[in-house]
Design a protein around this motif. Structure first.
Motif, PDB file in Angstrom:
ATOM      1  N   LEU A 164     -30.996  10.270  52.386  1.00  0.00           N
ATOM      2  CA  LEU A 164     -31.430  11.336  53.348  1.00  0.00           C
ATOM      3  C   LEU A 164     -32.547  11.672  53.131  1.00  0.00           C
ATOM      4  CD1 LEU A 164     -27.685  10.560  55.236  1.00  0.00           C
ATOM      5  CD2 LEU A 164     -28.977   9.105  54.875  1.00  0.00           C
ATOM      6  N   THR A 165     -33.854  11.079  54.181  1.00  0.00           N
ATOM      7  CA  THR A 165     -35.180  12.378  54.330  1.00  0.00           C
ATOM      8  C   THR A 165     -34.402  13.150  55.089  1.00  0.00           C
ATOM      9  OG1 THR A 165     -36.143  10.867  55.245  1.00  0.00           O
ATOM     10  CG2 THR A 165     -36.543  10.927  52.537  1.00  0.00           C
ATOM     11  N   LYS A 166     -35.530  13.735  56.105  1.00  0.00           N
ATOM     12  CA  LYS A 166     -34.982  14.672  56.978  1.00  0.00           C
ATOM     13  C   LYS A 166     -35.495  13.708  58.144  1.00  0.00           C
ATOM     14  CE  LYS A 166     -36.365  19.275  55.482  1.00  0.00           C
ATOM     15  NZ  LYS A 166     -37.235  20.677  55.450  1.00  0.00           N
ATOM     16  N   LYS A 168     -35.228  10.691  58.467  1.00  0.00           N
ATOM     17  CA  LYS A 168     -33.911   9.434  58.195  1.00  0.00           C
ATOM     18  C   LYS A 168     -32.997  10.547  59.309  1.00  0.00           C
ATOM     19  CE  LYS A 168     -34.902   6.493  54.925  1.00  0.00           C
ATOM     20  NZ  LYS A 168     -34.398   5.931  53.195  1.00  0.00           N
ATOM     21  N   VAL A 169     -32.749  10.982  59.151  1.00  0.00           N
ATOM     22  CA  VAL A 169     -31.408  12.097  59.321  1.00  0.00           C
ATOM     23  C   VAL A 169     -32.165  12.362  61.246  1.00  0.00           C
ATOM     24  CG1 VAL A 169     -29.966  14.575  59.631  1.00  0.00           C
ATOM     25  CG2 VAL A 169     -30.665  13.604  57.421  1.00  0.00           C
ATOM     26  N   PHE A 170     -33.424  12.816  61.580  1.00  0.00           N
ATOM     27  CA  PHE A 170     -33.895  12.863  62.920  1.00  0.00           C
ATOM     28  C   PHE A 170     -34.005  12.062  63.984  1.00  0.00           C
ATOM     29  CE2 PHE A 170     -37.201  13.536  65.959  1.00  0.00           C
ATOM     30  CZ  PHE A 170     -36.903  14.846  66.513  1.00  0.00           C
ATOM     31  N   GLU A 171     -33.975  10.352  63.041  1.00  0.00           N
ATOM     32  CA  GLU A 171     -34.492   9.331  64.067  1.00  0.00           C
ATOM     33  C   GLU A 171     -32.282   8.309  64.409  1.00  0.00           C
ATOM     34  OE1 GLU A 171     -35.727   6.569  60.903  1.00  0.00           O
ATOM     35  OE2 GLU A 171     -37.863   7.018  61.515  1.00  0.00           O
ATOM     36  N   LYS A 172     -31.863   9.144  63.102  1.00  0.00           N
ATOM     37  CA  LYS A 172     -30.395   9.261  63.664  1.00  0.00           C
ATOM     38  C   LYS A 172     -30.143   9.579  64.902  1.00  0.00           C
ATOM     39  CE  LYS A 172     -28.522   7.112  59.514  1.00  0.00           C
ATOM     40  NZ  LYS A 172     -27.188   6.884  58.435  1.00  0.00           N
ATOM     41  N   PHE A 173     -30.005  10.894  65.332  1.00  0.00           N
ATOM     42  CA  PHE A 173     -29.809  12.226  65.985  1.00  0.00           C
ATOM     43  C   PHE A 173     -30.837  11.348  67.644  1.00  0.00           C
ATOM     44  CE2 PHE A 173     -29.595  15.996  63.388  1.00  0.00           C
ATOM     45  CZ  PHE A 173     -28.150  15.252  63.368  1.00  0.00           C
ATOM     46  N   ILE A 174     -31.773  10.441  66.883  1.00  0.00           N
ATOM     47  CA  ILE A 174     -32.666  10.536  68.419  1.00  0.00           C
ATOM     48  C   ILE A 174     -31.729   8.808  68.470  1.00  0.00           C
ATOM     49  CG2 ILE A 174     -34.439   8.256  69.250  1.00  0.00           C
ATOM     50  CD1 ILE A 174     -36.246  10.425  67.017  1.00  0.00           C
ATOM     51  N   GLU A 175     -31.049   8.790  68.021  1.00  0.00           N
ATOM     52  CA  GLU A 175     -30.505   7.127  68.669  1.00  0.00           C
ATOM     53  C   GLU A 175     -28.928   7.564  69.109  1.00  0.00           C
ATOM     54  OE1 GLU A 175     -29.419   5.039  65.341  1.00  0.00           O
ATOM     55  OE2 GLU A 175     -30.619   4.413  64.508  1.00  0.00           O
ATOM     56  N   LYS A 176     -28.609   8.885  67.999  1.00  0.00           N
ATOM     57  CA  LYS A 176     -27.280   9.314  69.419  1.00  0.00           C
ATOM     58  C   LYS A 176     -28.172  10.361  71.097  1.00  0.00           C
ATOM     59  CE  LYS A 176     -24.299  10.694  65.761  1.00  0.00           C
ATOM     60  NZ  LYS A 176     -24.197  11.216  64.975  1.00  0.00           N
ATOM     61  N   LYS A 188     -44.153  17.867  68.302  1.00  0.00           N
ATOM     62  CA  LYS A 188     -44.914  17.450  67.075  1.00  0.00           C
ATOM     63  C   LYS A 188     -44.019  17.596  66.186  1.00  0.00           C
ATOM     64  CE  LYS A 188     -49.266  15.185  69.231  1.00  0.00           C
ATOM     65  NZ  LYS A 188     -48.874  14.387  70.005  1.00  0.00           N
ATOM     66  N   PHE A 189     -43.091  17.976  65.373  1.00  0.00           N
ATOM     67  CA  PHE A 189     -42.260  18.115  64.102  1.00  0.00           C
ATOM     68  C   PHE A 189     -42.668  17.818  63.311  1.00  0.00           C
ATOM     69  CE2 PHE A 189     -38.812  17.931  67.591  1.00  0.00           C
ATOM     70  CZ  PHE A 189     -38.785  20.274  67.864  1.00  0.00           C
ATOM     71  N   ASP A 190     -42.543  18.854  61.479  1.00  0.00           N
ATOM     72  CA  ASP A 190     -43.042  17.922  60.729  1.00  0.00           C
ATOM     73  C   ASP A 190     -42.225  17.391  59.596  1.00  0.00           C
ATOM     74  OD1 ASP A 190     -44.141  16.943  58.342  1.00  0.00           O
ATOM     75  OD2 ASP A 190     -44.290  19.534  57.862  1.00  0.00           O
ATOM     76  N   LEU A 191     -41.672  16.848  59.608  1.00  0.00           N
ATOM     77  CA  LEU A 191     -40.540  15.613  59.126  1.00  0.00           C
ATOM     78  C   LEU A 191     -40.948  15.011  57.858  1.00  0.00           C
ATOM     79  CD1 LEU A 191     -38.530  14.839  62.646  1.00  0.00           C
ATOM     80  CD2 LEU A 191     -38.458  17.015  61.143  1.00  0.00           C
ATOM     81  N   THR A 192     -41.533  15.409  57.423  1.00  0.00           N
ATOM     82  CA  THR A 192     -41.681  14.685  56.070  1.00  0.00           C
ATOM     83  C   THR A 192     -41.275  15.319  54.929  1.00  0.00           C
ATOM     84  OG1 THR A 192     -43.647  16.616  55.336  1.00  0.00           O
ATOM     85  CG2 THR A 192     -43.817  14.475  56.747  1.00  0.00           C
TER      86      THR A 192
END
Length: 192
Positions: A164-166, A168-176, A188-192
Protein backbone atom coordinates in the motif's frame (compact mmCIF):
# COMPACT_ATOMS: atom_id res chain seq x y z
CA UNK A 1 104.64 -34.09 68.15
CA UNK A 2 104.65 -37.53 66.90
CA UNK A 3 103.15 -38.46 63.64
CA UNK A 4 101.22 -41.62 63.86
CA UNK A 5 102.28 -44.35 61.62
CA UNK A 6 100.08 -45.52 58.91
CA UNK A 7 98.59 -48.88 59.20
CA UNK A 8 99.75 -51.27 56.56
CA UNK A 9 97.31 -51.47 53.64
CA UNK A 10 95.61 -54.74 52.94
CA UNK A 11 95.66 -55.88 49.42
CA UNK A 12 92.35 -57.16 48.15
CA UNK A 13 92.58 -59.65 45.41
CA UNK A 14 89.54 -59.93 43.21
CA UNK A 15 89.15 -62.70 40.84
CA UNK A 16 88.36 -61.81 37.29
CA UNK A 17 85.92 -64.25 35.84
CA UNK A 18 86.07 -64.95 32.16
CA UNK A 19 83.21 -63.41 30.11
CA UNK A 20 80.32 -65.68 29.50
CA UNK A 21 79.59 -66.51 25.95
CA UNK A 22 75.96 -66.21 24.90
CA UNK A 23 74.14 -69.43 24.62
CA UNK A 24 73.10 -70.37 21.15
CA UNK A 25 69.41 -70.94 20.65
CA UNK A 26 68.50 -73.27 17.87
CA UNK A 27 66.42 -71.47 15.25
CA UNK A 28 63.02 -72.98 14.55
CA UNK A 29 60.81 -71.78 11.74
CA UNK A 30 57.12 -71.42 12.52
CA UNK A 31 54.60 -71.19 9.74
CA UNK A 32 51.38 -69.31 10.45
CA UNK A 33 48.06 -69.47 8.71
CA UNK A 34 47.24 -65.81 9.33
CA UNK A 35 49.41 -62.86 8.32
CA UNK A 36 51.45 -61.42 11.15
CA UNK A 37 50.66 -57.80 10.27
CA UNK A 38 47.29 -56.29 11.12
CA UNK A 39 44.91 -55.97 8.23
CA UNK A 40 43.69 -52.45 7.49
CA UNK A 41 40.25 -51.71 8.83
CA UNK A 42 38.42 -49.21 6.68
CA UNK A 43 36.51 -46.46 8.38
CA UNK A 44 32.92 -45.56 7.64
CA UNK A 45 34.12 -42.45 5.83
CA UNK A 46 36.32 -44.13 3.25
CA UNK A 47 35.52 -44.04 -0.45
CA UNK A 48 35.69 -47.81 -0.70
CA UNK A 49 33.04 -48.29 1.99
CA UNK A 50 30.84 -45.68 0.29
CA UNK A 51 31.06 -47.52 -3.04
CA UNK A 52 30.37 -50.90 -1.46
CA UNK A 53 27.65 -49.64 0.86
CA UNK A 54 24.52 -51.71 0.92
CA UNK A 55 21.23 -49.95 1.11
CA UNK A 56 19.50 -50.69 4.35
CA UNK A 57 15.74 -50.64 4.37
CA UNK A 58 14.39 -48.43 7.09
CA UNK A 59 11.00 -49.44 8.30
CA UNK A 60 8.95 -46.73 9.87
CA UNK A 61 6.69 -47.80 12.62
CA UNK A 62 3.50 -45.86 12.76
CA UNK A 63 1.94 -45.81 16.16
CA UNK A 64 -1.79 -46.02 15.79
CA UNK A 65 -3.62 -44.23 18.53
CA UNK A 66 -7.16 -45.36 19.08
CA UNK A 67 -9.29 -42.27 19.58
CA UNK A 68 -12.43 -44.14 20.53
CA UNK A 69 -11.49 -44.21 24.23
CA UNK A 70 -10.21 -40.62 24.33
CA UNK A 71 -12.48 -37.66 25.15
CA UNK A 72 -14.31 -35.93 22.31
CA UNK A 73 -15.75 -32.78 23.84
CA UNK A 74 -17.23 -29.96 21.81
CA UNK A 75 -15.10 -26.90 20.98
CA UNK A 76 -16.04 -23.64 19.29
CA UNK A 77 -14.49 -21.46 16.62
CA UNK A 78 -13.59 -18.86 19.27
CA UNK A 79 -11.67 -21.50 21.27
CA UNK A 80 -9.65 -22.28 18.16
CA UNK A 81 -8.99 -18.62 17.31
CA UNK A 82 -8.02 -17.72 20.88
CA UNK A 83 -5.47 -20.56 21.05
CA UNK A 84 -4.11 -19.75 17.59
CA UNK A 85 -3.63 -16.07 18.48
CA UNK A 86 -1.96 -17.06 21.76
CA UNK A 87 0.39 -19.37 19.84
CA UNK A 88 1.21 -16.54 17.40
CA UNK A 89 2.06 -14.18 20.28
CA UNK A 90 4.35 -16.76 21.86
CA UNK A 91 5.92 -17.54 18.50
CA UNK A 92 6.58 -13.86 17.80
CA UNK A 93 8.88 -13.61 20.81
CA UNK A 94 10.35 -17.10 20.54
CA UNK A 95 11.05 -17.55 16.81
CA UNK A 96 10.33 -14.59 14.52
CA UNK A 97 11.26 -16.49 11.34
CA UNK A 98 8.54 -19.11 11.81
CA UNK A 99 6.14 -16.41 13.02
CA UNK A 100 6.54 -14.45 9.77
CA UNK A 101 5.94 -17.61 7.77
CA UNK A 102 2.76 -18.70 9.58
CA UNK A 103 1.10 -15.43 10.58
CA UNK A 104 -1.04 -15.45 7.41
CA UNK A 105 -2.42 -18.96 8.04
CA UNK A 106 -6.14 -19.25 8.66
CA UNK A 107 -7.59 -21.94 10.91
CA UNK A 108 -11.30 -22.57 10.47
CA UNK A 109 -13.54 -25.08 12.22
CA UNK A 110 -15.50 -26.79 9.44
CA UNK A 111 -17.10 -29.77 11.18
CA UNK A 112 -17.61 -31.05 14.70
CA UNK A 113 -14.09 -32.51 14.81
CA UNK A 114 -12.50 -30.98 11.70
CA UNK A 115 -10.15 -28.02 11.42
CA UNK A 116 -9.30 -26.59 7.99
CA UNK A 117 -5.85 -24.99 7.75
CA UNK A 118 -5.49 -22.56 4.85
CA UNK A 119 -1.84 -21.92 3.95
CA UNK A 120 -0.45 -19.53 1.32
CA UNK A 121 2.59 -21.48 0.06
CA UNK A 122 4.37 -24.80 0.40
CA UNK A 123 7.43 -23.22 1.99
CA UNK A 124 5.22 -21.63 4.65
CA UNK A 125 3.59 -25.02 5.27
CA UNK A 126 7.03 -26.55 5.92
CA UNK A 127 7.60 -23.96 8.65
CA UNK A 128 4.10 -24.59 10.02
CA UNK A 129 4.81 -28.32 10.23
CA UNK A 130 7.59 -27.53 12.72
CA UNK A 131 5.09 -26.13 15.21
CA UNK A 132 1.90 -27.95 14.16
CA UNK A 133 2.44 -30.95 16.43
CA UNK A 134 3.03 -28.75 19.46
CA UNK A 135 0.02 -26.53 18.71
CA UNK A 136 -2.50 -29.27 17.94
CA UNK A 137 -1.42 -31.46 20.87
CA UNK A 138 -1.85 -28.47 23.18
CA UNK A 139 -5.20 -27.59 21.63
CA UNK A 140 -6.52 -31.16 21.84
CA UNK A 141 -5.70 -31.41 25.52
CA UNK A 142 -7.06 -27.92 26.24
CA UNK A 143 -10.49 -28.61 24.70
CA UNK A 144 -10.50 -32.32 25.67
CA UNK A 145 -11.11 -33.48 22.12
CA UNK A 146 -8.60 -35.97 20.73
CA UNK A 147 -10.58 -36.88 17.62
CA UNK A 148 -9.74 -33.64 15.79
CA UNK A 149 -8.87 -34.10 12.12
CA UNK A 150 -6.73 -31.48 10.36
CA UNK A 151 -7.45 -30.68 6.70
CA UNK A 152 -4.74 -28.69 4.86
CA UNK A 153 -5.75 -26.60 1.84
CA UNK A 154 -3.75 -24.18 -0.25
CA UNK A 155 -5.17 -20.64 -0.16
CA UNK A 156 -4.15 -18.83 -3.33
CA UNK A 157 -5.97 -15.60 -2.39
CA UNK A 158 -4.00 -15.34 0.84
CA UNK A 159 -0.71 -15.38 -1.08
CA UNK A 160 -1.31 -11.95 -2.59
CA UNK A 161 0.22 -9.38 -0.30
CA UNK A 162 -0.45 -5.90 -1.60
CA UNK A 163 1.97 -3.06 -1.01
CA UNK A 164 0.00 0.00 0.00
CA UNK A 165 1.36 3.34 -1.07
CA UNK A 166 0.09 6.67 0.22
CA UNK A 167 -1.84 7.16 -3.02
CA UNK A 168 -3.64 3.79 -2.66
CA UNK A 169 -4.52 4.49 0.96
CA UNK A 170 -5.90 7.89 -0.02
CA UNK A 171 -7.96 6.32 -2.84
CA UNK A 172 -9.49 3.88 -0.35
CA UNK A 173 -10.43 6.82 1.85
CA UNK A 174 -11.97 8.56 -1.20
CA UNK A 175 -14.19 5.49 -1.72
CA UNK A 176 -15.48 5.89 1.84
CA UNK A 177 -15.72 9.69 1.73
CA UNK A 178 -16.03 11.29 -1.73
CA UNK A 179 -15.54 14.80 -0.31
CA UNK A 180 -11.83 13.99 0.06
CA UNK A 181 -11.54 14.05 -3.75
CA UNK A 182 -12.72 17.65 -3.80
CA UNK A 183 -10.26 18.45 -1.04
CA UNK A 184 -7.44 16.85 -3.05
CA UNK A 185 -8.41 18.89 -6.13
CA UNK A 186 -8.41 22.06 -4.09
CA UNK A 187 -5.23 21.43 -2.04
CA UNK A 188 -3.25 19.37 -4.58
CA UNK A 189 -1.80 16.88 -2.07
CA UNK A 190 1.57 15.32 -2.86
CA UNK A 191 0.87 11.60 -2.39
CA UNK A 192 3.91 10.10 -4.09
Amino acid sequence: MKIPEKAPEKKVITEIKPALQPETVPETSVKTTKPLSRQGISSAFSINSFLNKEEIEVKEEIAAVKTENLPQNHFTETDLQMEWNLMLKQLQTRNSFIFNAVKTFKLIKTGENTIKVLYPSDSAKVEFDKIAGEFFNHFKTKVHNHAIVIDYQRDFDNLKIEVLTKRKVFEKFIEKNPLLKDLDDLMKFDLT
